[in-house]
Design a protein around this motif. Structure first.
Motif, PDB file in Angstrom:
ATOM      1  N   ALA A 282       6.125 -10.722  -8.337  1.00  0.00           N
ATOM      2  CA  ALA A 282       5.513 -10.399  -7.042  1.00  0.00           C
ATOM      3  C   ALA A 282       6.457  -9.666  -6.095  1.00  0.00           C
ATOM      4  CB  ALA A 282       5.004 -11.675  -6.377  1.00  0.00           C
ATOM      5  N   PHE A 283       7.709 -10.071  -6.029  1.00  0.00           N
ATOM      6  CA  PHE A 283       8.611  -9.473  -5.044  1.00  0.00           C
ATOM      7  C   PHE A 283       8.814  -7.976  -5.269  1.00  0.00           C
ATOM      8  CE2 PHE A 283      13.169  -9.080  -3.397  1.00  0.00           C
ATOM      9  CZ  PHE A 283      12.754  -8.770  -2.103  1.00  0.00           C
ATOM     10  N   PRO A 284       9.205  -7.540  -6.458  1.00  0.00           N
ATOM     11  CA  PRO A 284       9.322  -6.087  -6.627  1.00  0.00           C
ATOM     12  C   PRO A 284       7.974  -5.378  -6.535  1.00  0.00           C
ATOM     13  CG  PRO A 284       9.896  -7.236  -8.664  1.00  0.00           C
ATOM     14  CD  PRO A 284       9.685  -8.271  -7.616  1.00  0.00           C
ATOM     15  N   SER A 285       6.909  -6.063  -6.924  1.00  0.00           N
ATOM     16  CA  SER A 285       5.576  -5.453  -6.815  1.00  0.00           C
ATOM     17  C   SER A 285       5.209  -5.183  -5.365  1.00  0.00           C
ATOM     18  CB  SER A 285       4.519  -6.368  -7.448  1.00  0.00           C
ATOM     19  OG  SER A 285       4.763  -6.521  -8.816  1.00  0.00           O
ATOM     20  N   VAL A 286       5.486  -6.145  -4.486  1.00  0.00           N
ATOM     21  CA  VAL A 286       5.188  -5.953  -3.065  1.00  0.00           C
ATOM     22  C   VAL A 286       6.029  -4.808  -2.500  1.00  0.00           C
ATOM     23  CG1 VAL A 286       5.318  -7.003  -0.765  1.00  0.00           C
ATOM     24  CG2 VAL A 286       4.414  -8.317  -2.668  1.00  0.00           C
ATOM     25  N   LEU A 287       7.295  -4.742  -2.891  1.00  0.00           N
ATOM     26  CA  LEU A 287       8.143  -3.645  -2.418  1.00  0.00           C
ATOM     27  C   LEU A 287       7.576  -2.292  -2.839  1.00  0.00           C
ATOM     28  CD1 LEU A 287      11.724  -5.035  -3.097  1.00  0.00           C
ATOM     29  CD2 LEU A 287      10.693  -4.572  -0.860  1.00  0.00           C
ATOM     30  N   PHE A 288       7.043  -2.216  -4.031  1.00  0.00           N
ATOM     31  CA  PHE A 288       6.493  -0.965  -4.552  1.00  0.00           C
ATOM     32  C   PHE A 288       5.125  -0.647  -3.955  1.00  0.00           C
ATOM     33  CE2 PHE A 288       3.843   1.187  -7.736  1.00  0.00           C
ATOM     34  CZ  PHE A 288       4.546   2.386  -7.838  1.00  0.00           C
ATOM     35  N   VAL A 289       4.270  -1.655  -3.823  1.00  0.00           N
ATOM     36  CA  VAL A 289       2.877  -1.447  -3.422  1.00  0.00           C
ATOM     37  C   VAL A 289       2.714  -1.338  -1.901  1.00  0.00           C
ATOM     38  CG1 VAL A 289       0.590  -2.539  -3.435  1.00  0.00           C
ATOM     39  CG2 VAL A 289       1.970  -2.526  -5.500  1.00  0.00           C
ATOM     40  N   ALA A 290       3.573  -1.981  -1.126  1.00  0.00           N
ATOM     41  CA  ALA A 290       3.410  -2.007   0.329  1.00  0.00           C
ATOM     42  C   ALA A 290       3.297  -0.621   0.955  1.00  0.00           C
ATOM     43  CB  ALA A 290       4.534  -2.802   0.987  1.00  0.00           C
ATOM     44  N   PRO A 291       4.124   0.355   0.605  1.00  0.00           N
ATOM     45  CA  PRO A 291       3.955   1.679   1.216  1.00  0.00           C
ATOM     46  C   PRO A 291       2.613   2.326   0.877  1.00  0.00           C
ATOM     47  CG  PRO A 291       6.104   1.505   0.159  1.00  0.00           C
ATOM     48  CD  PRO A 291       5.324   0.294  -0.231  1.00  0.00           C
ATOM     49  N   ILE A 292       2.121   2.091  -0.329  1.00  0.00           N
ATOM     50  CA  ILE A 292       0.820   2.626  -0.728  1.00  0.00           C
ATOM     51  C   ILE A 292      -0.281   1.969   0.088  1.00  0.00           C
ATOM     52  CG2 ILE A 292      -0.813   2.842  -2.649  1.00  0.00           C
ATOM     53  CD1 ILE A 292       1.740   2.770  -4.501  1.00  0.00           C
ATOM     54  N   VAL A 293      -0.213   0.657   0.222  1.00  0.00           N
ATOM     55  CA  VAL A 293      -1.206  -0.089   1.009  1.00  0.00           C
ATOM     56  C   VAL A 293      -1.157   0.353   2.471  1.00  0.00           C
ATOM     57  CG1 VAL A 293      -1.820  -2.392   1.860  1.00  0.00           C
ATOM     58  CG2 VAL A 293      -1.220  -2.064  -0.545  1.00  0.00           C
ATOM     59  N   ARG A 294       0.037   0.574   2.990  1.00  0.00           N
ATOM     60  CA  ARG A 294       0.184   1.024   4.377  1.00  0.00           C
ATOM     61  C   ARG A 294      -0.493   2.385   4.575  1.00  0.00           C
ATOM     62  NH1 ARG A 294       5.350   0.572   4.550  1.00  0.00           N
ATOM     63  NH2 ARG A 294       5.254  -1.653   4.945  1.00  0.00           N
ATOM     64  N   ARG A 295      -0.298   3.301   3.641  1.00  0.00           N
ATOM     65  CA  ARG A 295      -0.940   4.629   3.749  1.00  0.00           C
ATOM     66  C   ARG A 295      -2.459   4.524   3.669  1.00  0.00           C
ATOM     67  NH1 ARG A 295       3.642   6.282   0.852  1.00  0.00           N
ATOM     68  NH2 ARG A 295       2.587   6.146  -1.153  1.00  0.00           N
ATOM     69  N   ILE A 296      -2.959   3.723   2.738  1.00  0.00           N
ATOM     70  CA  ILE A 296      -4.408   3.533   2.622  1.00  0.00           C
ATOM     71  C   ILE A 296      -4.958   2.920   3.898  1.00  0.00           C
ATOM     72  CG2 ILE A 296      -6.215   2.247   1.416  1.00  0.00           C
ATOM     73  CD1 ILE A 296      -4.460   2.516  -1.142  1.00  0.00           C
ATOM     74  N   SER A 297      -4.290   1.891   4.407  1.00  0.00           N
ATOM     75  CA  SER A 297      -4.739   1.225   5.636  1.00  0.00           C
ATOM     76  C   SER A 297      -4.748   2.189   6.815  1.00  0.00           C
ATOM     77  CB  SER A 297      -3.834   0.042   5.962  1.00  0.00           C
ATOM     78  OG  SER A 297      -3.889  -0.918   4.944  1.00  0.00           O
ATOM     79  N   ASN A 298      -3.692   2.994   6.924  1.00  0.00           N
ATOM     80  CA  ASN A 298      -3.625   3.964   8.024  1.00  0.00           C
ATOM     81  C   ASN A 298      -4.769   4.966   7.965  1.00  0.00           C
ATOM     82  OD1 ASN A 298      -1.389   2.826   9.236  1.00  0.00           O
ATOM     83  ND2 ASN A 298       0.050   4.132   8.142  1.00  0.00           N
ATOM     84  N   ARG A 299      -5.198   5.329   6.778  1.00  0.00           N
ATOM     85  CA  ARG A 299      -6.320   6.261   6.646  1.00  0.00           C
ATOM     86  C   ARG A 299      -7.653   5.621   6.992  1.00  0.00           C
ATOM     87  NH1 ARG A 299      -4.449   9.430   1.179  1.00  0.00           N
ATOM     88  NH2 ARG A 299      -2.758  10.564   2.192  1.00  0.00           N
ATOM     89  N   LEU A 300      -7.754   4.311   6.776  1.00  0.00           N
ATOM     90  CA  LEU A 300      -9.005   3.604   7.045  1.00  0.00           C
ATOM     91  C   LEU A 300      -9.155   3.175   8.502  1.00  0.00           C
ATOM     92  CD1 LEU A 300      -9.226   1.347   3.880  1.00  0.00           C
ATOM     93  CD2 LEU A 300     -10.569   3.391   4.388  1.00  0.00           C
ATOM     94  N   ILE A 301      -8.050   3.024   9.188  1.00  0.00           N
ATOM     95  CA  ILE A 301      -8.078   2.566  10.579  1.00  0.00           C
ATOM     96  C   ILE A 301      -8.344   3.750  11.494  1.00  0.00           C
ATOM     97  CG2 ILE A 301      -6.743   1.468  12.431  1.00  0.00           C
ATOM     98  CD1 ILE A 301      -7.506  -0.400  10.078  1.00  0.00           C
ATOM     99  N   ARG A 302      -9.326   3.592  12.342  1.00  0.00           N
ATOM    100  CA  ARG A 302      -9.685   4.655  13.280  1.00  0.00           C
ATOM    101  C   ARG A 302      -8.632   4.746  14.371  1.00  0.00           C
ATOM    102  NH1 ARG A 302     -13.763   4.252  17.876  1.00  0.00           N
ATOM    103  NH2 ARG A 302     -13.523   2.078  17.356  1.00  0.00           N
ATOM    104  N   LYS A 303      -8.199   5.944  14.618  1.00  0.00           N
ATOM    105  CA  LYS A 303      -7.229   6.172  15.689  1.00  0.00           C
ATOM    106  C   LYS A 303      -7.968   6.140  17.027  1.00  0.00           C
ATOM    107  CE  LYS A 303      -3.889   7.247  12.827  1.00  0.00           C
ATOM    108  NZ  LYS A 303      -2.963   6.277  12.408  1.00  0.00           N
ATOM    109  N   ILE A 304      -7.386   5.474  17.979  1.00  0.00           N
ATOM    110  CA  ILE A 304      -7.961   5.392  19.324  1.00  0.00           C
ATOM    111  C   ILE A 304      -7.116   6.242  20.246  1.00  0.00           C
ATOM    112  CG2 ILE A 304      -8.503   3.891  21.254  1.00  0.00           C
ATOM    113  CD1 ILE A 304      -8.925   1.632  19.246  1.00  0.00           C
ATOM    114  N   GLU A 305      -7.771   7.181  20.909  1.00  0.00           N
ATOM    115  CA  GLU A 305      -7.055   8.029  21.844  1.00  0.00           C
ATOM    116  C   GLU A 305      -6.932   7.304  23.168  1.00  0.00           C
ATOM    117  OE1 GLU A 305      -8.660  11.960  22.155  1.00  0.00           O
ATOM    118  OE2 GLU A 305      -9.133  12.013  20.027  1.00  0.00           O
TER     119      GLU A 305
END
Length: 79
Positions: free
Chosen positions: A53-76
Motif C-alpha cells: 500500500a505505501f509505495p502504491s499510494v505514493l505512485f497513485v496519489a498524483p494521478i488521483v489528485r489530477r483526476i480530482s482536480n479535473r472533476l472539481i468545479r473551479k469557483i471564481e
C-alpha cells in the motif's frame, strides 16, 4: 519535525497505514472469522498489505489528485 516539502510522503504513509490496517482486519475477519489466533493472522495480513500500500499510494496519489482536480468545479472569486 519533518520539512513541509515531505508532506506528500507523510500523508501517503499514514493513509497506507490506516487503510491497510482497517481493510486487512475486515478482510481477515470475513475470510477466517475470529479464531483464537486472529491477531496474528491480522498482523500478517496488515504487514503484507502495508508493504504494497505505501509505495502504491505514493505512485497513485498524483494521478488521483489530477483526476480530482479535473472533476472539481473551479469557483471564481468576485470581489
Amino acid at each position: 519535525m519533518i520539512h513541509p516539502r515531505h508532506q506528500h510522503i507523510v500523508v501517503a504513509f499514514f493513509m497506507a497505514l490506516f487503510m491497510s490496517f482497517l481493510m486487512s482486519g475486515v478482510i481477515s475477519a470475513l475470510n477466517v472469522g475470529i479464531p483464537e489466533n486472529f491477531l496474528m493472522i491480522w498482523f500478517h495480513a496488515w504487514w503484507t498489505a502495508f508493504i504494497i500500500a505505501f509505495p502504491s499510494v505514493l505512485f497513485v496519489a498524483p494521478i488521483v489528485r489530477r483526476i480530482s482536480n479535473r472533476l472539481i468545479r473551479k469557483i471564481e472569486h468576485h470581489q
